[in-house]
Design a protein around this motif. Structure first.
Motif, PDB file in Angstrom:
ATOM      1  N   GLY A  46       0.818  -1.207   0.000  1.00 19.89           N
ATOM      2  CA  GLY A  46       0.000   0.000   0.000  1.00 19.89           C
ATOM      3  C   GLY A  46       0.849   1.252   0.000  1.00 19.89           C
ATOM      4  N   GLN A  47       0.862   1.976   1.118  1.00 20.03           N
ATOM      5  CA  GLN A  47       1.640   3.212   1.223  1.00 20.03           C
ATOM      6  C   GLN A  47       2.984   2.921   1.889  1.00 20.03           C
ATOM      7  OE1 GLN A  47      -0.286   6.751   2.548  1.00 20.03           O
ATOM      8  NE2 GLN A  47      -2.282   6.175   1.731  1.00 20.03           N
ATOM      9  N   VAL A  48       4.050   3.284   1.209  1.00 18.30           N
ATOM     10  CA  VAL A  48       5.404   3.030   1.700  1.00 18.30           C
ATOM     11  C   VAL A  48       6.154   4.354   1.747  1.00 18.30           C
ATOM     12  CG1 VAL A  48       7.575   1.818   1.326  1.00 18.30           C
ATOM     13  CG2 VAL A  48       5.405   0.704   0.740  1.00 18.30           C
ATOM     14  N   ARG A  49       6.762   4.632   2.894  1.00 14.94           N
ATOM     15  CA  ARG A  49       7.475   5.891   3.077  1.00 14.94           C
ATOM     16  C   ARG A  49       8.872   5.614   3.625  1.00 14.94           C
ATOM     17  NH1 ARG A  49       7.181   9.400   8.039  1.00 14.94           N
ATOM     18  NH2 ARG A  49       8.228  11.336   7.503  1.00 14.94           N
ATOM     19  N   ILE A  50       9.870   6.320   3.071  1.00 15.42           N
ATOM     20  CA  ILE A  50      11.226   6.257   3.617  1.00 15.42           C
ATOM     21  C   ILE A  50      11.335   7.297   4.719  1.00 15.42           C
ATOM     22  CG2 ILE A  50      13.676   6.545   3.145  1.00 15.42           C
ATOM     23  CD1 ILE A  50      12.495   4.041   1.907  1.00 15.42           C
ATOM     24  N   GLY A  51      11.523   6.822   5.964  1.00 16.55           N
ATOM     25  CA  GLY A  51      11.613   7.740   7.089  1.00 16.55           C
ATOM     26  C   GLY A  51      13.018   8.246   7.319  1.00 16.55           C
ATOM     27  N   ASN A  52      14.027   7.370   7.125  1.00 14.89           N
ATOM     28  CA  ASN A  52      15.402   7.766   7.419  1.00 14.89           C
ATOM     29  C   ASN A  52      16.356   6.771   6.776  1.00 14.89           C
ATOM     30  OD1 ASN A  52      17.546   9.187   8.651  1.00 14.89           O
ATOM     31  ND2 ASN A  52      17.616   7.679  10.292  1.00 14.89           N
ATOM     32  N   ILE A  53      17.491   7.271   6.289  1.00 14.71           N
ATOM     33  CA  ILE A  53      18.563   6.419   5.775  1.00 14.71           C
ATOM     34  C   ILE A  53      19.862   6.860   6.447  1.00 14.71           C
ATOM     35  CG2 ILE A  53      19.878   5.684   3.760  1.00 14.71           C
ATOM     36  CD1 ILE A  53      17.423   6.083   2.073  1.00 14.71           C
ATOM     37  N   LYS A  54      20.492   5.942   7.139  1.00 12.98           N
ATOM     38  CA  LYS A  54      21.702   6.240   7.907  1.00 12.98           C
ATOM     39  C   LYS A  54      22.868   5.436   7.358  1.00 12.98           C
ATOM     40  CE  LYS A  54      23.594   5.855  12.598  1.00 12.98           C
ATOM     41  NZ  LYS A  54      23.322   5.364  13.983  1.00 12.98           N
ATOM     42  N   SER A  55      24.050   6.036   7.368  1.00  9.98           N
ATOM     43  CA  SER A  55      25.243   5.331   6.902  1.00  9.98           C
ATOM     44  C   SER A  55      26.425   5.672   7.803  1.00  9.98           C
ATOM     45  CB  SER A  55      25.552   5.699   5.452  1.00  9.98           C
ATOM     46  OG  SER A  55      25.790   7.090   5.336  1.00  9.98           O
ATOM     47  N   ASP A  56      27.568   5.014   7.541  1.00  6.06           N
ATOM     48  CA  ASP A  56      28.763   5.218   8.370  1.00  6.06           C
ATOM     49  C   ASP A  56      29.276   6.647   8.302  1.00  6.06           C
ATOM     50  OD1 ASP A  56      29.225   2.714   9.534  1.00  6.06           O
ATOM     51  OD2 ASP A  56      29.894   1.939   7.613  1.00  6.06           O
ATOM     52  N   GLN A  57      29.598   7.059   7.099  1.00  5.88           N
ATOM     53  CA  GLN A  57      30.248   8.344   6.883  1.00  5.88           C
ATOM     54  C   GLN A  57      29.439   9.133   5.869  1.00  5.88           C
ATOM     55  OE1 GLN A  57      34.140   7.063   5.632  1.00  5.88           O
ATOM     56  NE2 GLN A  57      34.884   6.826   7.713  1.00  5.88           N
ATOM     57  N   PRO A  58      28.536   9.929   6.331  1.00  8.27           N
ATOM     58  CA  PRO A  58      27.697  10.712   5.420  1.00  8.27           C
ATOM     59  C   PRO A  58      28.545  11.542   4.461  1.00  8.27           C
ATOM     60  CG  PRO A  58      26.867  10.879   7.653  1.00  8.27           C
ATOM     61  CD  PRO A  58      28.205  10.183   7.740  1.00  8.27           C
TER      62      PRO A  58
END
Length: 278
Positions: A46-58
């Motif tokens: 249905g509805q899919v939202r990306i809330g946050n994407i985190k990585s090692d070294q932005p």
């Protein structure tokens, strides 16, 4: 909501499939992942939202996240800054929305959106875009409004079988926004809510640019009709006045002729009486 710490999946994987999710907010942690190319596939949801994407070294862009959408009602990224390289592909999706998102890099194939009902890129920043990195094919409705790109939008965008396009107020990175575009941006910012249905819940007169344009056109049409009707009424009144004056003039001429005729008759009578008297 669902938080995925990619590193915790052992053995380490490069591909994750999510399906049959009615409503989902995703948080992704890519810290410590050794794979460069990571794929997140979402199907039959249905509805899919990306809330946050985190990585090692932005900012290092050591990962490339490829989001693949198939048979999804709605997918959105809003008010997020994504440092990782990102690609998005969609097929048989109801709506794809990027709103106030900052994407650091869109490598080839970029955003490949096909057989989608609506695509909206609103008030976002695309820092590193290649020519043709946004491709829309067989999309019913496309809105690309008030975004910043690293190159001209018409170099970035490729369209096919998507006749209903609205592209406005896009500019190069760092360029000043004009007053009209700032007003549009403020309207979207104050009335759009990603917790609901962002654009569908907004009053059409305020945020639906096409509807606003159509309403303006309708108002102009009504105004012109009123002007034309007014001119016709004035023309009819003018013609009536002219006809009335002509009739009055003709009546006056007839009266003068009658008076002259009566005067001649009286004169003839007087002459006749004078002759008889003699």
């Amino acid at each position: 909501s669902l938080s995925i710490k990619w590193k915790m999946l052992q053995p380490e994987v490069a591909h994750i499939l999510l399906h049959s999710c009615q409503e989902l907010t995703l948080s992704l942690d890519l810290s410590g992942v050794s794979h460069h190319n990571l794929t997140l596939q979402v199907k039959d949801s249905g509805q899919v939202r990306i809330g946050n994407i985190k990585s090692d070294q932005p900012g290092d862009r050591e990962h490339q996240l490829n989001i693949q959408l198939q048979d999804v009602d709605k997918f959105s990224i809003g008010k997020q800054s994504i440092e990782e390289a990102l690609t998005i592909s969609s097929s048989s999706v109801g709506e794809v929305l990027l709103y106030q998102a900052t994407l650091s890099s869109i490598p080839p194939p970029g955003l490949t959106l096909q057989n989608t009902h609506k695509v909206s890129l609103i008030d976002s920043v695309f820092s590193n875009t290649a020519s043709g990195s946004i491709s829309v094919d067989t999309v019913d409705e496309v809105e690309i409004v008030n975004n910043q790109f690293s190159r001209d939008i018409f170099e970035v965008l490729k369209t096919k079988n998507s006749p209903n396009l609205y592209i406005s107020c896009n500019r190069l990175l760092g360029e000043a926004v004009n007053l009209e575009c700032a007003t549009i941006s403020a309207a979207f910012s104050s009335r759009t809510s990603l917790t609901e249905s962002p654009l569908s819940s907004v009053p059409a007169a305020a945020l639906d640019i096409k509807s606003e344009s159509k309403e303006t056109t309708n108002k102009n049409t009504i105004l012109w009709l009123l002007v034309v009707v007014g001119l016709l009424v004035l023309t009819v009144i003018f013609i009536c006045i002219c006809v009335r004056r002509r009739q009055n003039k003709d009546d006056g001429d007839d009266d003068e002729e009658k008076n002259a005729l009566n005067s001649n008759i009286e004169t003839e009578k007087q002459e006749t009486l004078t002759v008889e008297a003699y």
